[in-house]
Write a protein that holds these residues in place. Structure first.
Motif, short mmCIF file in Angstrom:
data_model
loop_
_atom_site.label_atom_id
_atom_site.label_comp_id
_atom_site.label_asym_id
_atom_site.label_seq_id
_atom_site.Cartn_x
_atom_site.Cartn_y
_atom_site.Cartn_z
N LYS A 145 0.84 -1.21 0.00
CA LYS A 145 0.00 0.00 0.00
C LYS A 145 0.87 1.25 0.00
CE LYS A 145 -4.15 -1.84 2.22
NZ LYS A 145 -5.04 -1.71 3.40
N GLU A 150 -3.17 -1.21 -4.55
CA GLU A 150 -4.48 -1.45 -3.92
C GLU A 150 -4.50 -2.93 -3.60
OE1 GLU A 150 -9.09 -1.85 -5.45
OE2 GLU A 150 -7.78 -0.43 -6.47
N TRP A 151 -5.03 -3.29 -2.42
CA TRP A 151 -5.05 -4.68 -1.98
C TRP A 151 -6.44 -5.28 -2.17
CZ3 TRP A 151 -6.06 -6.56 3.52
CH2 TRP A 151 -5.83 -7.94 3.63
N ASP A 154 -9.10 -5.68 0.68
CA ASP A 154 -9.93 -4.55 1.12
C ASP A 154 -11.25 -4.48 0.38
OD1 ASP A 154 -8.15 -3.56 3.05
OD2 ASP A 154 -7.10 -2.29 1.59
N TRP A 155 -11.42 -5.31 -0.63
CA TRP A 155 -12.64 -5.24 -1.42
C TRP A 155 -13.84 -5.75 -0.62
CZ3 TRP A 155 -10.19 -7.91 -6.25
CH2 TRP A 155 -9.28 -7.03 -6.84
N GLN A 159 -13.16 -10.72 -1.53
CA GLN A 159 -11.81 -10.49 -1.05
C GLN A 159 -10.83 -11.41 -1.79
OE1 GLN A 159 -14.30 -10.80 1.54
NE2 GLN A 159 -14.41 -8.58 1.56
N TYR A 161 -7.14 -11.98 -1.34
CA TYR A 161 -6.03 -11.65 -0.44
C TYR A 161 -4.64 -11.63 -1.09
CZ TYR A 161 -9.66 -12.03 3.05
OH TYR A 161 -10.81 -11.85 3.77
#
Length: 188
Positions: A145, A150-151, A154-155, A159, A161
């Motif tokens: 980050k 963008e990870w 975090d969705w 998700q 990962y």
């Protein structure tokens, strides 16, 4: 010849209404996304994503965390094969993105995993191999980050990962229409 004024008024109102509908349709059409450019599909990671990927590996190693990049650029065909898993082929569903709907297809995403000292690769979000009281996975995510990724964890809906991406302010729709990010950070 006698003209029926009610029919004439009806025809005029009908034509006027059609004109308004046509005008609204033309305005609506202009709001639809238009092709931006005819850019070729990428064939490798975007140079900035590739540079940040290498920095991520180095910074993680500086914290005694070894990571491997398990995936980077994917062709449309590769994406479709992954999308088929758990749907039309054996396996577990791992993506909701068909070919052309993933940032991997535009060279803007990578997936990572942790690598143990014996060479085994794991996807354990709680593993603390460097024994500093923090999950190695989350330490890598924080580094990523800080580098501008963008990870996928975090969705809200799905998700993902292992997934890290840089969208450069572009949506999948814009990428599909041919828009591409600049190739150096100064140009952004």
């Amino acid at each position: 010849m006698k003209v029926n004024s009610k029919k004439v008024i009806g025809i005029v109102l009908l034509l006027f209404g059609l004109f308004i509908l046509l005008d609204d349709f033309v305005r609506w059409q202009s709001l639809l996304p238009q092709p931006i450019e005819d850019a070729p599909m990428p064939t490798e990671l975007h140079p900035i994503v590739n540079e940040k990927k290498n920095t991520l590996i180095t910074k993680a190693a500086n914290k005694n965390i070894s990571i491997v990049i398990t995936d980077g650029f994917r062709t449309i065909e590769e994406q479709n094969a992954i999308y088929a898993r758990g749907r039309t082929t054996d396996g577990t569903i791992v993506t909701n993105a068909e070919g052309g709907e993933s940032f991997h297809n535009y060279g803007l995403a990578i997936d990572f995993a942790l690598q143990l000292g014996n060479g085994d690769v794991i996807w354990d979000l709680a593993y603390d191999g460097n024994e500093n009281g923090e999950a190695d996975w989350m330490e890598v995510v924080e580094i990523a980050k800080d580098l501008g990724f963008e990870w996928g964890g975090d969705w809200a809906r799905f998700q993902d990962y292992p997934h890290l991406q840089m969208n450069f302010g572009l949506s999948i729709r814009e990428l599909q229409r041919g828009k591409r990010p600049e190739t150096s950070e100064e140009e952004e």
